[in-house]
Scaffold this active site. Structure first.
Site, PDB file in Angstrom:
ATOM      1  N   SER A   1       0.864  -1.186   0.000  1.00  0.00           N
ATOM      2  CA  SER A   1       0.000   0.000   0.000  1.00  0.00           C
ATOM      3  C   SER A   1       0.897   1.232   0.000  1.00  0.00           C
ATOM      4  CB  SER A   1      -0.861  -0.006   1.271  1.00  0.00           C
ATOM      5  OG  SER A   1      -1.416   1.273   1.526  1.00  0.00           O
TER       6      SER A   1
ATOM      7  N   TYR B   1      -2.392  -0.473  10.429  1.00  0.00           N
ATOM      8  CA  TYR B   1      -2.422  -0.816   8.998  1.00  0.00           C
ATOM      9  C   TYR B   1      -1.052  -0.529   8.358  1.00  0.00           C
ATOM     10  CZ  TYR B   1      -4.110  -1.083   4.185  1.00  0.00           C
ATOM     11  OH  TYR B   1      -4.281  -1.444   2.866  1.00  0.00           O
TER      12      TYR B   1
HETATM   13  N1  LIG Z   1      -8.922  -0.865  -1.451  1.00  0.00           N
HETATM   14  C1  LIG Z   1      -7.898  -0.050  -1.234  1.00  0.00           C
HETATM   15  O1  LIG Z   1      -8.019   1.185  -1.225  1.00  0.00           O
HETATM   16  C2  LIG Z   1      -6.528  -0.630  -0.999  1.00  0.00           C
HETATM   17  C3  LIG Z   1      -5.408   0.213  -1.117  1.00  0.00           C
HETATM   18  C4  LIG Z   1      -4.135  -0.319  -0.903  1.00  0.00           C
HETATM   19  C5  LIG Z   1      -3.984  -1.650  -0.567  1.00  0.00           C
HETATM   20  N2  LIG Z   1      -5.091  -2.437  -0.462  1.00  0.00           N
HETATM   21  C6  LIG Z   1      -4.865  -3.836  -0.088  1.00  0.00           C
HETATM   22  O2  LIG Z   1      -5.353  -4.655  -1.121  1.00  0.00           O
HETATM   23  C7  LIG Z   1      -5.827  -5.885  -0.571  1.00  0.00           C
HETATM   24  C8  LIG Z   1      -7.233  -6.145  -1.052  1.00  0.00           C
HETATM   25  O3  LIG Z   1      -8.060  -5.060  -0.665  1.00  0.00           O
HETATM   26  P1  LIG Z   1      -9.545  -4.924  -1.231  1.00  0.00           P
HETATM   27  O4  LIG Z   1      -9.825  -3.472  -1.235  1.00  0.00           O
HETATM   28  O5  LIG Z   1      -9.703  -5.724  -2.458  1.00  0.00           O
HETATM   29  O6  LIG Z   1     -10.349  -5.604   0.004  1.00  0.00           O
HETATM   30  P2  LIG Z   1     -11.756  -6.387   0.064  1.00  0.00           P
HETATM   31  O7  LIG Z   1     -12.236  -6.220   1.464  1.00  0.00           O
HETATM   32  O8  LIG Z   1     -12.643  -5.943  -1.049  1.00  0.00           O
HETATM   33  O9  LIG Z   1     -11.325  -7.895  -0.178  1.00  0.00           O
HETATM   34  C9  LIG Z   1     -10.525  -8.586   0.740  1.00  0.00           C
HETATM   35  C10 LIG Z   1     -10.836 -10.072   0.633  1.00  0.00           C
HETATM   36  O10 LIG Z   1      -9.979 -10.742   1.572  1.00  0.00           O
HETATM   37  C11 LIG Z   1     -10.731 -11.711   2.261  1.00  0.00           C
HETATM   38  N3  LIG Z   1     -10.150 -11.909   3.599  1.00  0.00           N
HETATM   39  C12 LIG Z   1     -10.065 -11.016   4.608  1.00  0.00           C
HETATM   40  N4  LIG Z   1      -9.510 -11.588   5.682  1.00  0.00           N
HETATM   41  C13 LIG Z   1      -9.235 -12.883   5.349  1.00  0.00           C
HETATM   42  C14 LIG Z   1      -8.666 -13.975   6.043  1.00  0.00           C
HETATM   43  N5  LIG Z   1      -8.281 -13.878   7.325  1.00  0.00           N
HETATM   44  N6  LIG Z   1      -8.514 -15.141   5.388  1.00  0.00           N
HETATM   45  C15 LIG Z   1      -8.913 -15.270   4.095  1.00  0.00           C
HETATM   46  N7  LIG Z   1      -9.479 -14.271   3.385  1.00  0.00           N
HETATM   47  C16 LIG Z   1      -9.635 -13.084   4.019  1.00  0.00           C
HETATM   48  C17 LIG Z   1     -12.138 -11.121   2.363  1.00  0.00           C
HETATM   49  O11 LIG Z   1     -13.113 -12.137   2.570  1.00  0.00           O
HETATM   50  C18 LIG Z   1     -12.273 -10.435   1.006  1.00  0.00           C
HETATM   51  O12 LIG Z   1     -12.807 -11.319   0.046  1.00  0.00           O
HETATM   52  C19 LIG Z   1      -5.702  -5.751   0.952  1.00  0.00           C
HETATM   53  O13 LIG Z   1      -4.507  -6.385   1.355  1.00  0.00           O
HETATM   54  C20 LIG Z   1      -5.604  -4.248   1.168  1.00  0.00           C
HETATM   55  O14 LIG Z   1      -4.887  -3.931   2.325  1.00  0.00           O
HETATM   56  C21 LIG Z   1      -6.346  -1.968  -0.666  1.00  0.00           C
END
Ligand SMILES: NC(=O)c1ccc[n+]([C@@H]2O[C@H](COP(=O)([O-])OP(=O)(O)OC[C@H]3O[C@@H](n4cnc5c(N)ncnc54)[C@H](O)[C@@H]3O)[C@@H](O)[C@H]2O)c1
Length: 254
Positions: free
Chosen positions: A138, A151
């Site tokens: 991130s 985070y």
């Molecule tokens: N959305 C953003 O703005 C953003 C920005 C930078 C980084 N990220 C990173 O990208 C990644 C995905 O984010 P996203 O926005 O797609 O999130 P999201 O919440 O849409 O999807 C996350 C998925 O991970 C699964 N998950 C969560 N905890 C789990 C566990 N313990 N075991 C198995 N599965 C699990 C959830 O069920 C979900 O399907 C994350 O690591 C997040 O930190 C997101």
């Protein structure tokens, strides 16, 4: 270009957001996709969408923070050519407002979850003669963000694990990189806005969109496109790198 024919890709968090966009795109590029998520309904939904479009997919259901579950689930997969670690959770707070239980929870999913998947997948990749790993870091990995203490801790660790793995297994044909998005419009962001700013969702969505100099959030498909490139043979020279994809957040926010 950017084909993944005959590759098997395990995508943690493939049930939602960025992981889901990666799963759908990888399947279109010819990969056999293994959706690894603890939300079985969401994981099966991704699998169903891939199959309906003529792609190959199956699901494994696990909590990434539990090593035994991850090891057992990964053993069900015949080959692991690509691992994308996208499962992750968010948290709001500063050092003095983050309680121990929340700190441990963020650590166990975002840090230990990535370690567990690496620990289970790397021996398989070594035995196969190589592989590609992408970790979701991130902008919080390298920039001080307000109110993101736990985070940021977790995403800094993801960046450090990426470099460590890239170094240790370069001789085994394993490439490891991470991707650092600014805000991406996914359920992760909608859930955070709804929880933190009830009644002000629209206003906060606009405000958070403008924190990217480009004036909007990323689409999950834009992150998936970068990840597809990094996992393809065209990116064979790339390892040990962190890729910002941030609408100008890191370099232009001044
Ligand atoms: N959305 C953003 O703005 C953003 C920005 C930078 C980084 N990220 C990173 O990208 C990644 C995905 O984010 P996203 O926005 O797609 O999130 P999201 O919440 O849409 O999807 C996350 C998925 O991970 C699964 N998950 C969560 N905890 C789990 C566990 N313990 N075991 C198995 N599965 C699990 C959830 O069920 C979900 O399907 C994350 O690591 C997040 O930190 C997101």
């Amino acid at each position: 270009m950017f084909q993944l024919n005959d590759k098997t890709a395990v995508i943690t968090g493939g049930g939602s957001g960025i992981g889901k966009a990666v799963a759908l795109l990888f399947a279109r590029a010819g990969a056999r996709v293994i959706v690894a998520d603890f939300n079985k309904e969401a994981g099966l939904q991704t699998v169903g969408e891939i199959e309906a479009a003529g792609g190959k997919a199956s699901g494994i259901f696990l909590d990434v923070s539990r090593q035994e579950e991850v090891t057992a689930a990964f053993e069900q997969v015949a080959a692991i050519d690509i691992l994308v670690n996208s499962a992750g959770i968010s948290h709001i707070g500063k050092a003095d407002t983050t309680d121990e239980a929340d700190f441990d929870r963020v650590y166990s999913v975002n840090v230990k979850g990535v370690y567990n998947a690496l620990h289970a997948a790397i021996p398989r990749m070594k035995a196969q003669g190589g592989g590609v790993i992408i970790n979701m870091a991130s902008i919080a990995s390298s920039v001080g963000l307000p109110d993101r203490f736990a985070y940021s801790m977790s995403k800094g660790a993801v960046l450090a694990m990426t470099l460590s793995v890239a170094k240790d297994y370069i001789g085994d044909g394993i490439r490891c990189n991470c991707v650092s998005p600014a805000r991406v419009h996914t359920p992760f962001v909608d859930g955070f806005i709804a929880r933190t700013y009830p009644g002000k969702e629209k206003e906060m969505f606009e405000k958070l969109s403008k924190t990217q100099p480009i004036g909007r959030m990323a689409k999950p498909e834009e992150i998936a496109a970068l990840i597809l490139y990094l996992c393809s043979d065209e990116a064979a020279f790339i390892t040990g790198c962190d890729y910002p994809i941030d609408g100008g957040f890191i370099k232009l926010n001044n």
